[in-house]
Design an enzyme around this catalytic site. Sequence first.
Site, PDB file in Angstrom:
ATOM      1  N   LYS A 118       0.788  -1.423  -0.136  1.00 47.77           N
ATOM      2  CA  LYS A 118      -0.176   0.252   0.098  1.00 47.77           C
ATOM      3  C   LYS A 118       1.082   1.451  -0.560  1.00 47.77           C
ATOM      4  O   LYS A 118       1.897   1.035   0.621  1.00 47.77           O
ATOM      5  CB  LYS A 118      -0.561   0.502   1.040  1.00 47.77           C
ATOM      6  CG  LYS A 118      -2.365  -0.661   1.061  1.00 47.77           C
ATOM      7  CD  LYS A 118      -2.950  -0.651   2.409  1.00 47.77           C
ATOM      8  CE  LYS A 118      -4.417  -1.481   1.895  1.00 47.77           C
ATOM      9  NZ  LYS A 118      -5.138  -0.626   0.560  1.00 47.77           N
ATOM     10  N   GLY A 163     -15.832 -17.944   3.373  1.00 41.06           N
ATOM     11  CA  GLY A 163     -17.663 -17.146   2.747  1.00 41.06           C
ATOM     12  C   GLY A 163     -17.693 -17.994   1.248  1.00 41.06           C
ATOM     13  O   GLY A 163     -18.150 -18.010   1.054  1.00 41.06           O
ATOM     14  N   SER A 164     -16.604 -16.741   0.529  1.00 42.31           N
ATOM     15  CA  SER A 164     -17.147 -16.840  -1.317  1.00 42.31           C
ATOM     16  C   SER A 164     -16.610 -18.634  -1.675  1.00 42.31           C
ATOM     17  O   SER A 164     -15.650 -18.889  -1.544  1.00 42.31           O
ATOM     18  CB  SER A 164     -16.517 -16.019  -1.774  1.00 42.31           C
ATOM     19  OG  SER A 164     -15.506 -15.737  -2.231  1.00 42.31           O
ATOM     20  N   ARG A 189      -5.680  -3.059 -11.969  1.00 42.99           N
ATOM     21  CA  ARG A 189      -7.374  -2.952 -11.310  1.00 42.99           C
ATOM     22  C   ARG A 189      -8.443  -2.121 -10.552  1.00 42.99           C
ATOM     23  O   ARG A 189      -7.220  -0.952  -9.903  1.00 42.99           O
ATOM     24  CB  ARG A 189      -6.863  -4.000 -10.184  1.00 42.99           C
ATOM     25  CG  ARG A 189      -6.555  -5.530 -10.776  1.00 42.99           C
ATOM     26  CD  ARG A 189      -8.022  -6.057 -10.666  1.00 42.99           C
ATOM     27  NE  ARG A 189      -8.773  -6.076  -9.934  1.00 42.99           N
ATOM     28  CZ  ARG A 189      -9.222  -7.356  -8.823  1.00 42.99           C
ATOM     29  NH1 ARG A 189      -8.318  -8.024  -9.464  1.00 42.99           N
ATOM     30  NH2 ARG A 189      -9.970  -7.654  -7.770  1.00 42.99           N
ATOM     31  N   CYS A 190      -9.111  -1.597 -10.933  1.00 48.33           N
ATOM     32  CA  CYS A 190      -9.673  -0.061 -10.018  1.00 48.33           C
ATOM     33  C   CYS A 190     -11.054  -1.074  -8.940  1.00 48.33           C
ATOM     34  O   CYS A 190     -11.690  -1.645  -9.450  1.00 48.33           O
ATOM     35  CB  CYS A 190     -10.934   0.189 -11.251  1.00 48.33           C
ATOM     36  SG  CYS A 190      -9.520   0.926 -12.609  1.00 48.33           S
ATOM     37  N   GLU A 213      -5.352  -1.667   7.619  1.00 49.14           N
ATOM     38  CA  GLU A 213      -5.352  -0.888   6.701  1.00 49.14           C
ATOM     39  C   GLU A 213      -5.559   0.656   7.159  1.00 49.14           C
ATOM     40  O   GLU A 213      -5.387   1.931   6.453  1.00 49.14           O
ATOM     41  CB  GLU A 213      -5.236  -1.072   5.300  1.00 49.14           C
ATOM     42  CG  GLU A 213      -7.401  -0.987   4.948  1.00 49.14           C
ATOM     43  CD  GLU A 213      -7.514  -1.620   3.393  1.00 49.14           C
ATOM     44  OE1 GLU A 213      -6.689  -2.658   3.322  1.00 49.14           O
ATOM     45  OE2 GLU A 213      -7.704  -0.655   2.643  1.00 49.14           O
ATOM     46  N   HIS A 247      -4.171 -17.074  -3.520  1.00 53.15           N
ATOM     47  CA  HIS A 247      -4.417 -15.448  -4.670  1.00 53.15           C
ATOM     48  C   HIS A 247      -3.078 -16.877  -5.802  1.00 53.15           C
ATOM     49  O   HIS A 247      -3.462 -15.896  -7.032  1.00 53.15           O
ATOM     50  CB  HIS A 247      -3.063 -15.560  -4.090  1.00 53.15           C
ATOM     51  CG  HIS A 247      -3.909 -13.907  -2.690  1.00 53.15           C
ATOM     52  ND1 HIS A 247      -4.250 -14.646  -1.438  1.00 53.15           N
ATOM     53  CD2 HIS A 247      -4.865 -12.997  -2.667  1.00 53.15           C
ATOM     54  CE1 HIS A 247      -5.073 -13.616  -1.309  1.00 53.15           C
ATOM     55  NE2 HIS A 247      -5.541 -12.226  -1.735  1.00 53.15           N
ATOM     56  N   CYS A 264      -8.376 -17.298   2.913  1.00 48.25           N
ATOM     57  CA  CYS A 264      -9.320 -16.091   2.540  1.00 48.25           C
ATOM     58  C   CYS A 264     -10.226 -16.463   1.249  1.00 48.25           C
ATOM     59  O   CYS A 264     -10.065 -18.344   1.204  1.00 48.25           O
ATOM     60  CB  CYS A 264      -8.993 -14.489   1.286  1.00 48.25           C
ATOM     61  SG  CYS A 264      -9.718 -13.481   1.366  1.00 48.25           S
TER      62      CYS A 264
HETATM   63  N1  GLN Z   1     -15.872 -13.718   3.339  1.00 44.72           N
HETATM   64  C1  GLN Z   1     -15.586 -13.001   2.299  1.00 44.72           C
HETATM   65  C2  GLN Z   1     -15.042 -13.508   0.987  1.00 44.72           C
HETATM   66  O1  GLN Z   1     -14.771 -15.055   1.634  1.00 44.72           O
HETATM   67  C3  GLN Z   1     -13.571 -12.286   2.344  1.00 44.72           C
HETATM   68  C4  GLN Z   1     -13.329 -11.840   1.551  1.00 44.72           C
HETATM   69  C5  GLN Z   1     -12.241 -11.043   1.960  1.00 44.72           C
HETATM   70  O2  GLN Z   1     -11.345 -11.035   3.231  1.00 44.72           O
HETATM   71  N2  GLN Z   1     -11.382 -10.445   1.304  1.00 44.72           N
HETATM   72  O3  GLN Z   1     -15.330 -13.347  -0.011  1.00 44.72           O
HETATM   73 ZN    ZN Z   2      -9.597 -11.913   3.387  1.00 48.58          ZN
END
Ligand code: GLN
Ligand code: ZN
Length: 766
Positions: A118, A438-439, A521-522, A611, A700, A732
């Site tokens: 950042k 989550g996702s 990326r925006c 952040e 990622h 994530c």
């Molecule tokens: N719950 C969100 C997902 O799984 C968390 C995303 C994140 O931490 N940036 O997409």
């Molecule tokens: Zn995350």
Amino acid sequence: MVTTHNLGFPRIGRNRELKFALEKYWKGDISEQALSDTATDLRIQHWQDQSMLDWIPVGDFSLYDHVLDMSFMLGNIPERVSSFSASNPIDNYFRVARGRSAHDAAVHSCVNAGEMTKWFDTNYHYIVPEFNRNTRFALNADHLLEQIQQAQKIHQQIKPVILGPVTYLWLGKSKDGSDKLDRLDDLIGVYVQLLDLLKHAGIHWVQIDEPVLVMELTQEWKYAVRKAYYQLQATPVNLMLTTYFGQLQDNLQLACELPVQGLHLDAVTARDEIDKVIDWLPGHKILSLGIVNGRNIWKTDLTQTLNWLEPVHARLQERLWLAPSCSLLHVPVDLDSEQKLDADIWSWLAFATQKLNEIEVLANALDHGRESVSGILQENSASVSNRKQSKRVHYENTKARVREINEAMGMRQSSYDQRSVVQRKQFRLPLFPTTTIGSFPQTLEIRQKRRDFRAGKLLETDYQKAMRKEIEFCVREQEALGLDVLVHGEPERNDMVEYFGEQLAGFAFTQFGWVQSYGSRCVKPPIIYGDVSHSHVITTEWIQYAQSLTRKPMKGMLTGPVTMLNWSFVRDDQSRAQTCMQLALAIRDEVLALEQVGIKIIQIDEAAMREGLPLRKSQWNDYLDWAIRAFRITANGVKDETQIHTHMCYSEFNDIMAAIARMDADVITIETSRSDMELLDAFNQFRYPNEIGPGVYDIHSPNIPSVDSIIELMEKAAQRIPVARLWVNPDCGLKTRTWEEVKPALHNMIAASRHLARNLSTGQIS
Ligand code: GLN
Ligand code: ZN
């Protein structure tokens, strides 16, 4: 006469032209020439957009990142791409930026991309310069010189923008443990050559950015600043030493005394310091004041600004320059593109183009009197006071609720030790329980359905049906894999902040309000314009439906107040803390609604907690106090048997671990896999009291983690954290991955968890 200038203009284009050209170039769909033509057209357009100013910036444009441009201009190119040197330089540029160039994609000859991080406390990410003891700099200013020539055809007074040598070093990373400051002398030599070249190109003023001056500097770094500028003192061009994003504080005297011809200060965040600076600043120096906020989207109150500025002008006269507080990189290009925004809200806003007009008006008012711009000032006052008094902004009930917040609202009924007993009995989870963040993969089909629904092409009932089908698929897959705590997969969500913001009062959304996050990326940050409140439940139906499909616990999924705040444009008429408390109450309502309908596990994501940390460490505690308090208000109103999870996606939190523990979530999941559990070193010093899921799968990357690698990571974790408090999960959310990647990865994750549960009993490791 007052002089006007700009520190930098957004690069991406009104319609994200640069993004699309870059992505096409990377895919091999367009030539380098076509990419370069788009870039030239954008620059010309942007210079024309700034033509009302006396001095326009050049060199602020970049194909990917201005810090990376600086590295290339200084000849500081990582060795790992130098074997490619026979090929096109632009390909090496993209290799460092993103690990591959357009032509590598086919042959899979990728290199490690430069690290990205950042840019100060903004949401813009730069490519970290790399240094080692053998780093030598060699000037290559061709790109900048070419752009100067282009700009000179369009505008009379051109001011190149470069990153100063000290900030350049500060932002970089030493790869071999050598001291970055040892590179300073060599670096300054190249700056001397650069400034000479610029003089020959007909340049009078150069903007040299040293935002490092708003940071807490050690003696060594202060010395480096002094040394650098004394060595640049003989340069034949005028230097406008530029700082932004904060106050100079104990660097004030240093900044005033440096042998440069001008100093730019962020007069939005450092307004209180300006009088002192004028006292200190030698009489021959120019003072540039950033009086229009370059980081937010509100109209400037021109009358109020003039009230402050006129006496300053009286003192400085010709020595006063006016500019935005920082580069306008952090705001969208042009409000005129927004045709669908509510008319009131529209009238309260100013994007990059409008901000430059404000500067022009302020300069005219100073030069020719307020009468000369009275119409504009009147109009401006009208919209400023319209916003102040608007019923859409102020809701007495919401304000009253915030006033009534008490400490008890942020306290769980019992301590973690007590409630964890209740929770264990209830959930009967195995050791090393597995879950996800989550996702699940957001397929093209899911995105298309959401788009069709938004566009009115899909009936609400059909949309509901389609999303339910996705949820069911996702639940079945998780059951088949054998995960312990399930999620619904988030198919209905476009973005974790936007999704909630759209359903809360006080948020507005733009159509084209894009801001560069990194490279192509925006992001399109929501605008929090008014008191935020929760008027209807948002997630319960989806989560209840998902829970109805399984006997395993279904985790409700929410975005936390601090993340909502940090990823939005926020109000400037009340403190961030105040807005955050309103968000906290709104999400708290949602937490309680989920609990009410029988959801036993609720995750509140605070991806962006870290952040929001202020640039100066001395201000961290203040931020953490209200941020953590907001989270506690959101989360802790639940019963003992309800388990609260939170998630953070970054690996440097050693320095805020104690604050994170104060959130008192039952379980926290964090990013760790890429840092090889290095993060967990913090647990040697600080005993994290609750449960934790260190991420074991780097989402990622398309790579599938092996069972052994996961076991190895978790064994490292188990050396520091009691096994009874460990969870196994990815880093994530999985939305950017494909099912083909996710299934084997989670399969391995679960196999590793079962292996660990068999082999590591609580007794073995404490
Ligand atoms: N719950 C969100 C997902 O799984 C968390 C995303 C994140 O931490 N940036 O997409
Ligand atoms: Zn995350």
